[in-house]
Design a protein around this motif. Structure first.
Motif, PDB file in Angstrom:
ATOM      1  N   ILE A  12       1.111  -1.287   0.442  1.00 54.69           N
ATOM      2  CA  ILE A  12       0.196  -0.330   0.193  1.00 54.69           C
ATOM      3  C   ILE A  12       0.598   0.947   0.192  1.00 54.69           C
ATOM      4  CG2 ILE A  12      -1.875   1.622   1.487  1.00 54.69           C
ATOM      5  CD1 ILE A  12      -2.427  -1.286  -0.473  1.00 54.69           C
ATOM      6  N   ASN A  13       2.114   1.172   0.860  1.00 52.52           N
ATOM      7  CA  ASN A  13       2.747   2.807   0.564  1.00 52.52           C
ATOM      8  C   ASN A  13       3.867   2.504  -0.810  1.00 52.52           C
ATOM      9  OD1 ASN A  13       1.816   3.087   3.410  1.00 52.52           O
ATOM     10  ND2 ASN A  13       3.765   1.475   4.158  1.00 52.52           N
ATOM     11  N   ARG A  14       3.693   1.346  -0.809  1.00 51.24           N
ATOM     12  CA  ARG A  14       4.854   1.436  -2.573  1.00 51.24           C
ATOM     13  C   ARG A  14       4.079   1.247  -3.943  1.00 51.24           C
ATOM     14  NH1 ARG A  14       9.869  -1.533  -1.396  1.00 51.24           N
ATOM     15  NH2 ARG A  14       9.997  -1.035  -3.557  1.00 51.24           N
ATOM     16  N   SER A  68       5.507 -19.097  -0.663  1.00 50.28           N
ATOM     17  CA  SER A  68       4.260 -20.376  -0.899  1.00 50.28           C
ATOM     18  C   SER A  68       2.727 -19.915  -2.023  1.00 50.28           C
ATOM     19  CB  SER A  68       3.657 -20.536   0.370  1.00 50.28           C
ATOM     20  OG  SER A  68       3.109 -20.129   0.754  1.00 50.28           O
ATOM     21  N   GLY A  69       2.313 -19.354  -2.028  1.00 54.80           N
ATOM     22  CA  GLY A  69       1.656 -18.807  -2.526  1.00 54.80           C
ATOM     23  C   GLY A  69      -0.441 -17.824  -1.684  1.00 54.80           C
ATOM     24  N   ARG A  70       0.513 -18.120  -0.144  1.00 54.16           N
ATOM     25  CA  ARG A  70      -0.220 -17.378   0.463  1.00 54.16           C
ATOM     26  C   ARG A  70      -0.567 -16.073   0.099  1.00 54.16           C
ATOM     27  NH1 ARG A  70       0.450 -19.628   6.071  1.00 54.16           N
ATOM     28  NH2 ARG A  70      -1.209 -19.989   6.604  1.00 54.16           N
ATOM     29  N   ARG A  71       0.023 -15.020   0.360  1.00 51.55           N
ATOM     30  CA  ARG A  71       0.617 -13.474   0.110  1.00 51.55           C
ATOM     31  C   ARG A  71       0.870 -12.656  -0.933  1.00 51.55           C
ATOM     32  NH1 ARG A  71       7.065 -13.857   2.788  1.00 51.55           N
ATOM     33  NH2 ARG A  71       6.531 -15.799   1.612  1.00 51.55           N
ATOM     34  N   SER A  72       0.896 -13.848  -1.994  1.00 53.90           N
ATOM     35  CA  SER A  72       0.637 -13.575  -3.333  1.00 53.90           C
ATOM     36  C   SER A  72      -0.758 -13.284  -3.400  1.00 53.90           C
ATOM     37  CB  SER A  72       1.362 -14.267  -4.445  1.00 53.90           C
ATOM     38  OG  SER A  72       0.662 -16.059  -4.233  1.00 53.90           O
ATOM     39  N   ILE A  73      -1.681 -14.570  -3.456  1.00 55.73           N
ATOM     40  CA  ILE A  73      -2.846 -14.169  -3.553  1.00 55.73           C
ATOM     41  C   ILE A  73      -3.646 -12.967  -2.862  1.00 55.73           C
ATOM     42  CG2 ILE A  73      -4.175 -15.995  -1.242  1.00 55.73           C
ATOM     43  CD1 ILE A  73      -5.884 -17.419  -3.607  1.00 55.73           C
ATOM     44  N   ILE A  74      -3.402 -12.629  -1.447  1.00 53.13           N
ATOM     45  CA  ILE A  74      -4.127 -11.747  -0.925  1.00 53.13           C
ATOM     46  C   ILE A  74      -3.734 -10.165  -1.642  1.00 53.13           C
ATOM     47  CG2 ILE A  74      -4.225  -9.890   1.168  1.00 53.13           C
ATOM     48  CD1 ILE A  74      -3.589 -12.862   2.526  1.00 53.13           C
ATOM     49  N   ILE A  75      -2.299 -10.188  -2.424  1.00 56.71           N
ATOM     50  CA  ILE A  75      -2.072  -9.127  -2.912  1.00 56.71           C
ATOM     51  C   ILE A  75      -2.322  -9.044  -4.656  1.00 56.71           C
ATOM     52  CG2 ILE A  75      -0.235  -7.793  -3.834  1.00 56.71           C
ATOM     53  CD1 ILE A  75      -0.811  -7.011  -1.058  1.00 56.71           C
ATOM     54  N   ALA A  76      -2.042 -10.477  -4.913  1.00 58.51           N
ATOM     55  CA  ALA A  76      -3.140  -9.989  -6.097  1.00 58.51           C
ATOM     56  C   ALA A  76      -4.951  -9.492  -6.189  1.00 58.51           C
ATOM     57  CB  ALA A  76      -3.459 -11.501  -7.384  1.00 58.51           C
ATOM     58  N   GLU A  77      -5.311 -10.480  -5.074  1.00 58.60           N
ATOM     59  CA  GLU A  77      -6.788  -9.933  -4.919  1.00 58.60           C
ATOM     60  C   GLU A  77      -6.468  -8.397  -4.884  1.00 58.60           C
ATOM     61  OE1 GLU A  77      -7.854 -11.929  -2.010  1.00 58.60           O
ATOM     62  OE2 GLU A  77      -8.451 -14.509  -3.388  1.00 58.60           O
ATOM     63  N   VAL A  78      -5.621  -7.730  -3.596  1.00 58.12           N
ATOM     64  CA  VAL A  78      -6.320  -5.938  -3.732  1.00 58.12           C
ATOM     65  C   VAL A  78      -5.500  -5.279  -5.053  1.00 58.12           C
ATOM     66  CG1 VAL A  78      -4.837  -4.576  -2.208  1.00 58.12           C
ATOM     67  CG2 VAL A  78      -5.277  -6.559  -0.720  1.00 58.12           C
ATOM     68  N   LEU A  79      -4.255  -6.221  -5.876  1.00 56.00           N
ATOM     69  CA  LEU A  79      -4.380  -4.628  -7.117  1.00 56.00           C
ATOM     70  C   LEU A  79      -5.607  -5.355  -7.971  1.00 56.00           C
ATOM     71  CD1 LEU A  79      -0.488  -6.136  -7.368  1.00 56.00           C
ATOM     72  CD2 LEU A  79      -1.601  -3.912  -6.721  1.00 56.00           C
TER      73      LEU A  79
END
Length: 84
Positions: free
Chosen positions: A34-36, A52-63
């Protein structure tokens, strides 16, 4: 047909990215997204990955919710298979 550039977005920590990375990848740790957000090209296809895909799924959804053309490719291994 639109020819989009692809940005590989590594949302792992700096420490993780330093151990194993893909040249040309944009590393923004998930906790800093969010800051960048202004560092992420809006017109590109954004391929998001982590360990593992855990963080990337959240960030892909946010984006995606913010209007980005974002895809979750889950792990760095998956990215290497397709883009390297």
């Amino acid at each position: 047909m639109t020819n989009l550039e692809t940005t590989l977005l590594d949302v792992r920590s700096r420490k993780e990215a330093a151990k194993s990375s893909i040249p040309g990848t944009l590393n923004i740790p998930h906790s800093e997204i969010i800051n960048r957000i202004n560092e992420i090209p809006e017109a590109d296809k954004i391929v998001v990955f982590c360990s593992s895909g855990r963080r990337s799924i959240i960030i892909a959804e946010v984006l995606s919710a913010l209007g980005y053309n974002a895809y979750n490719l889950r792990t760095i291994e998956n990215v290497k298979k397709i883009y390297c």
